[in-house]
Motif scaffolding. Structure first.
Motif, PDB file in Angstrom:
ATOM      1  N   ILE A 170       0.799  -1.392   0.083  1.00 35.20           N
ATOM      2  CA  ILE A 170      -0.115   0.062   0.175  1.00 35.20           C
ATOM      3  C   ILE A 170       0.705   1.303  -0.095  1.00 35.20           C
ATOM      4  CG2 ILE A 170      -1.703   1.328   1.340  1.00 35.20           C
ATOM      5  CD1 ILE A 170      -2.773  -1.467   2.486  1.00 35.20           C
ATOM      6  N   ASP A 171       1.788   1.210   0.994  1.00 36.49           N
ATOM      7  CA  ASP A 171       2.643   2.399   1.101  1.00 36.49           C
ATOM      8  C   ASP A 171       3.957   2.233   1.783  1.00 36.49           C
ATOM      9  OD1 ASP A 171       3.919   4.794   1.950  1.00 36.49           O
ATOM     10  OD2 ASP A 171       1.831   5.728   2.621  1.00 36.49           O
ATOM     11  N   LYS A 172       5.120   2.437   0.940  1.00 33.93           N
ATOM     12  CA  LYS A 172       6.381   1.987   1.512  1.00 33.93           C
ATOM     13  C   LYS A 172       6.614   2.839   2.642  1.00 33.93           C
ATOM     14  CE  LYS A 172      11.358   2.365   0.129  1.00 33.93           C
ATOM     15  NZ  LYS A 172      12.441   2.771  -0.887  1.00 33.93           N
ATOM     16  N   GLU A 173       6.517   4.064   2.893  1.00 36.76           N
ATOM     17  CA  GLU A 173       6.580   4.609   4.042  1.00 36.76           C
ATOM     18  C   GLU A 173       5.846   4.197   5.582  1.00 36.76           C
ATOM     19  OE1 GLU A 173       6.077   8.856   3.509  1.00 36.76           O
ATOM     20  OE2 GLU A 173       7.626   9.040   2.130  1.00 36.76           O
ATOM     21  N   LEU A 174       4.562   3.828   5.162  1.00 38.05           N
ATOM     22  CA  LEU A 174       3.949   3.095   6.089  1.00 38.05           C
ATOM     23  C   LEU A 174       4.601   1.976   6.546  1.00 38.05           C
ATOM     24  CD1 LEU A 174       1.278   2.793   7.644  1.00 38.05           C
ATOM     25  CD2 LEU A 174       0.205   1.592   5.793  1.00 38.05           C
ATOM     26  N   ARG A 175       5.103   0.952   5.598  1.00 39.06           N
ATOM     27  CA  ARG A 175       5.870  -0.090   5.993  1.00 39.06           C
ATOM     28  C   ARG A 175       7.126   0.089   6.885  1.00 39.06           C
ATOM     29  NH1 ARG A 175       7.898  -5.071   2.133  1.00 39.06           N
ATOM     30  NH2 ARG A 175       9.346  -6.078   3.770  1.00 39.06           N
ATOM     31  N   GLU A 176       7.836   1.230   6.356  1.00 36.26           N
ATOM     32  CA  GLU A 176       8.987   1.480   7.302  1.00 36.26           C
ATOM     33  C   GLU A 176       8.677   2.055   8.578  1.00 36.26           C
ATOM     34  OE1 GLU A 176      10.892   4.364   4.651  1.00 36.26           O
ATOM     35  OE2 GLU A 176      11.719   2.970   3.298  1.00 36.26           O
ATOM     36  N   TRP A 177       7.590   2.829   8.581  1.00 29.62           N
ATOM     37  CA  TRP A 177       7.074   3.175  10.055  1.00 29.62           C
ATOM     38  C   TRP A 177       6.746   2.034  11.046  1.00 29.62           C
ATOM     39  CZ3 TRP A 177       2.046   3.507  12.129  1.00 29.62           C
ATOM     40  CH2 TRP A 177       1.865   4.539  13.375  1.00 29.62           C
ATOM     41  N   ILE A 178       6.111   1.318  10.358  1.00 30.36           N
ATOM     42  CA  ILE A 178       5.481  -0.083  11.209  1.00 30.36           C
ATOM     43  C   ILE A 178       6.903  -0.954  11.730  1.00 30.36           C
ATOM     44  CG2 ILE A 178       4.195  -2.114  11.138  1.00 30.36           C
ATOM     45  CD1 ILE A 178       2.322  -0.722   9.356  1.00 30.36           C
ATOM     46  N   GLU A 179       7.730  -0.943  10.932  1.00 33.17           N
ATOM     47  CA  GLU A 179       8.863  -1.648  10.967  1.00 33.17           C
ATOM     48  C   GLU A 179       9.752  -1.057  12.262  1.00 33.17           C
ATOM     49  OE1 GLU A 179      10.057  -4.007   6.965  1.00 33.17           O
ATOM     50  OE2 GLU A 179      10.851  -1.963   7.154  1.00 33.17           O
ATOM     51  N   ALA A 180       9.728   0.245  12.084  1.00 26.18           N
ATOM     52  CA  ALA A 180      10.725   0.980  12.978  1.00 26.18           C
ATOM     53  C   ALA A 180       9.647   1.338  14.584  1.00 26.18           C
ATOM     54  CB  ALA A 180      11.129   2.411  12.478  1.00 26.18           C
ATOM     55  N   GLU A 181       8.577   1.448  14.420  1.00 27.92           N
ATOM     56  CA  GLU A 181       7.935   1.999  15.585  1.00 27.92           C
ATOM     57  C   GLU A 181       6.852   0.663  16.214  1.00 27.92           C
ATOM     58  OE1 GLU A 181       8.702   4.722  17.028  1.00 27.92           O
ATOM     59  OE2 GLU A 181       9.828   5.486  15.360  1.00 27.92           O
ATOM     60  N   GLY A 182       6.527  -0.076  15.362  1.00 26.79           N
ATOM     61  CA  GLY A 182       5.533  -1.403  15.878  1.00 26.79           C
ATOM     62  C   GLY A 182       6.168  -2.205  16.780  1.00 26.79           C
ATOM     63  N   ARG A 183       5.498  -2.846  17.576  1.00 22.91           N
ATOM     64  CA  ARG A 183       5.886  -3.879  18.416  1.00 22.91           C
ATOM     65  C   ARG A 183       4.908  -5.034  18.120  1.00 22.91           C
ATOM     66  NH1 ARG A 183       9.283  -0.651  18.086  1.00 22.91           N
ATOM     67  NH2 ARG A 183      10.501   0.330  19.865  1.00 22.91           N
ATOM     68  N   PHE A 184       5.714  -6.170  18.089  1.00 16.47           N
ATOM     69  CA  PHE A 184       4.904  -7.734  17.892  1.00 16.47           C
ATOM     70  C   PHE A 184       5.355  -8.351  18.770  1.00 16.47           C
ATOM     71  CE2 PHE A 184       4.388  -4.823  13.862  1.00 16.47           C
ATOM     72  CZ  PHE A 184       3.277  -4.968  13.496  1.00 16.47           C
ATOM     73  N   PRO A 185       5.062  -8.467  19.996  1.00 20.60           N
ATOM     74  CA  PRO A 185       5.448  -9.445  21.140  1.00 20.60           C
ATOM     75  C   PRO A 185       4.931 -10.746  20.648  1.00 20.60           C
ATOM     76  CG  PRO A 185       3.881  -7.975  21.940  1.00 20.60           C
ATOM     77  CD  PRO A 185       4.097  -7.519  20.774  1.00 20.60           C
ATOM     78  N   CYS A 186       5.876 -11.893  21.019  1.00 21.49           N
ATOM     79  CA  CYS A 186       5.347 -13.126  20.756  1.00 21.49           C
ATOM     80  C   CYS A 186       4.666 -13.536  22.059  1.00 21.49           C
ATOM     81  CB  CYS A 186       6.618 -14.140  20.747  1.00 21.49           C
ATOM     82  SG  CYS A 186       7.643 -13.803  18.976  1.00 21.49           S
ATOM     83  N   SER A 187       3.856 -14.497  22.039  1.00 26.78           N
ATOM     84  CA  SER A 187       3.324 -15.160  23.069  1.00 26.78           C
ATOM     85  C   SER A 187       2.814 -16.330  23.105  1.00 26.78           C
ATOM     86  CB  SER A 187       1.777 -14.160  23.489  1.00 26.78           C
ATOM     87  OG  SER A 187       0.839 -14.855  22.714  1.00 26.78           O
ATOM     88  N   MET A 188       2.422 -17.249  24.435  1.00 29.77           N
ATOM     89  CA  MET A 188       2.219 -18.487  24.444  1.00 29.77           C
ATOM     90  C   MET A 188       0.939 -18.581  25.239  1.00 29.77           C
ATOM     91  SD  MET A 188       1.858 -21.577  26.123  1.00 29.77           S
ATOM     92  CE  MET A 188       3.391 -21.362  27.344  1.00 29.77           C
ATOM     93  N   VAL A 189      -0.153 -19.106  24.835  1.00 30.84           N
ATOM     94  CA  VAL A 189      -1.239 -19.208  25.633  1.00 30.84           C
ATOM     95  C   VAL A 189      -1.543 -20.701  25.772  1.00 30.84           C
ATOM     96  CG1 VAL A 189      -3.852 -19.340  25.395  1.00 30.84           C
ATOM     97  CG2 VAL A 189      -2.366 -17.153  24.723  1.00 30.84           C
ATOM     98  N   ASP A 190      -1.850 -21.089  26.956  1.00 27.49           N
ATOM     99  CA  ASP A 190      -1.806 -22.572  27.415  1.00 27.49           C
ATOM    100  C   ASP A 190      -3.024 -22.753  28.135  1.00 27.49           C
ATOM    101  OD1 ASP A 190      -1.742 -25.197  27.810  1.00 27.49           O
ATOM    102  OD2 ASP A 190       0.135 -25.256  28.484  1.00 27.49           O
ATOM    103  N   ARG A 191      -4.329 -23.212  27.644  1.00 27.47           N
ATOM    104  CA  ARG A 191      -5.537 -23.676  28.321  1.00 27.47           C
ATOM    105  C   ARG A 191      -6.369 -24.459  27.328  1.00 27.47           C
ATOM    106  NH1 ARG A 191      -9.384 -19.818  32.339  1.00 27.47           N
ATOM    107  NH2 ARG A 191      -9.001 -21.504  34.018  1.00 27.47           N
TER     108      ARG A 191
END
Length: 453
Positions: A170-191
């Motif tokens: 969609i937008d190269k600058e949007l991608r770069e902003w997400i890569e730099a500023e975004g956070r995508f923590p991993c998680s594990m759910v067990d239930r």
């Protein structure tokens, strides 16, 4: 609702400084849950079942429920609001428009194609997230953190790659902003959370005195391990409610995916084809218990054990959880979407195997027999899988088990990671031949009696 909502509810109960959080739930497909929850202000009853008894409590951390197809723009606007700090995902593996064998975006996925053409009215989780992130960037706001809670290895890293790949279209600058500023923590759910039944609804009413068509039932055990990596450290203090905040989730998620989920899937296919409706019934068959032990003998050497974790204790606890007769987890339910689950739960272990793959091969052979869509008694059943039509057609292209296996091995999105492992493939063929000849349960018994991994 049996997990994130409960942890958040427990945080809210801790008083001042912890009470500023709430959940807006979004259904990407159907209005069912909204219609059940909205009449009583989104409160719901949680039934917890253990060997020591059954309890019920009312959970109030969900403040609203939206149905995305009814007003996708409203969902995007809400996610773009600065008050939203975390977007959690519990959409199952098939909800990510991802080729899980290559960990890449399925660019010709119908929902992806729709969302790229109609960014203001998305259908997919990716489309909603990227549309909202674009609005936040345009408004000069910080991004929200994206927390995947689905059973996929390195789920945060995977979602980050999918979101940035989609955004880049969609937008190269949007991608770069997400890569730099975004956070995508991993998680594990067990239930373990089985599908809700009328008996569950009745039991919730008996325990609470309230009728709640949106009640949910689960086991007493719960675990949530989260990578502590959020935008500006903005998140509910879930650790105060028992979640583990760690630097590296991978050892925990590998342990859970390969031990619990891998065994679950193995039991789902072998158990269903052997005539068992529920997992606790599978555990009443000695040969199946032995099969679990043999499977884990192949799995355990591939794990990096997290510090402070008693692996033998976790294995013993798994067996007890599976035996819990109060948790009526259907083999048919667990067997859903096997094309999305098999690569992570079984085939990833094959790729790293250090102690043989013969029992893993039996698990794969059970799946191959299952996707023919006929049970052990010869009755047809509905195959629930994103690739259902392809799988059923391929698995029934021949009555020769070796030819069936060869045809299914040709599906790269599932078996690409083991395409060159001829030893494993031959092991699968041998098991599949036995299943065709003597049935699933007798094949399991023969396998455990030989004791060969």
């Amino acid at each position: 609702r049996a997990h994130q909502a409960l942890y958040t509810e427990d945080v809210l109960g801790m008083g001042p400084g912890n009470d500023g959080w709430g959940i807006t739930a979004v259904s990407l497909r159907r209005p069912d849950m909204r219609d059940l929850m909205k009449p009583h202000d989104c409160l719901f009853t949680l039934v917890e079942r253990g060997a020591d008894g059954v309890t019920a409590r009312v959970v109030g951390s969900v403040l609203d429920v939206l149905v995305a197809p009814e007003d996708p723009g409203k969902v995007v606007d809400l996610m773009a609001d600065a008050s939203v700090k975390v977007v959690t995902l519990t959409i199952t593996e098939k909800g990510y428009a991802c080729n899980l064998a290559t960990k890449s975006l399925i660019e010709d996925h119908p929902d992806v194609l729709h969302d790229l053409a109609n960014p203001g009215t998305p259908k997919s989780a990716l489309g909603f997230m990227v549309a909202a992130l674009a609005k936040r960037k345009a408004a000069g706001l910080r991004p929200f953190s994206v927390l995947s809670c689905d059973n996929m290895p390195s789920n945060g890293k995977l979602v980050r790659g999918l979101v940035t790949s989609y955004a880049g279209k969609i937008d190269k600058e949007l991608r770069e902003w997400i890569e730099a500023e975004g956070r995508f923590p991993c998680s594990m759910v067990d239930r373990i959370v089985p599908a809700v039944t009328p008996d569950d609804i009745q039991q919730a009413q008996d325990l609470s005195g309230l009728h709640d068509g949106g009640a949910v039932a689960t086991e007493k055990f719960k675990q949530w391990v989260i990578q502590d990596w959020f935008v500006d450290d903005q998140r509910p203090p879930w650790d105060k409610a028992g979640a583990l905040l760690v630097e590296d989730v991978e050892p925990f998620e590998s342990m859970k995916l390969r031990m619990l989920n891998g065994t679950h899937s193995t039991f789902a296919y072998s158990g269903y084809l052997s005539g068992f409706k529920y997992i606790y019934q599978v555990m009443e068959e000695e040969a199946m218990v032995a099969l679990m032990s043999m499977l884990l003998e192949e799995v355990l050497p591939t794990l990096s054990v997290p510090a402070g974790i008693d692996l033998a204790g976790y294995q013993a606890a798994l067996a007890e959880r599976f035996r819990n007769p109060h948790i009526k987890h259907q083999t048919y339910q667990i067997a859903m979407d096997g094309s999305q689950k098999l690569p992570q739960r079984i085939l990833s272990v094959v790729q790293e195997a250090k102690a043989g793959t013969n029992t893993l091969a039996l698990a794969a052979a059970g799946w191959m027999r299952y996707v023919r869509g006929v049970d052990g008694e010869g009755s047809e059943f509905r195959l629930q899988d994103p690739l259902a039509d392809t799988l059923k057609k391929t698995a029934n292209s021949s009555d020769n088990p070796a030819e069936v296996a060869a045809a299914l091995f040709g599906i790269q999105s599932i078996f690409g990671g083991v395409a060159s492992n001829t030893e494993f493939q031959q092991q699968v063929v041998v098991h599949l031949e036995q299943i065709f000849e003597i049935g699933m349960l007798e094949t399991v018994k023969r396998h455990v009696n030989t004791g060969q991994n």
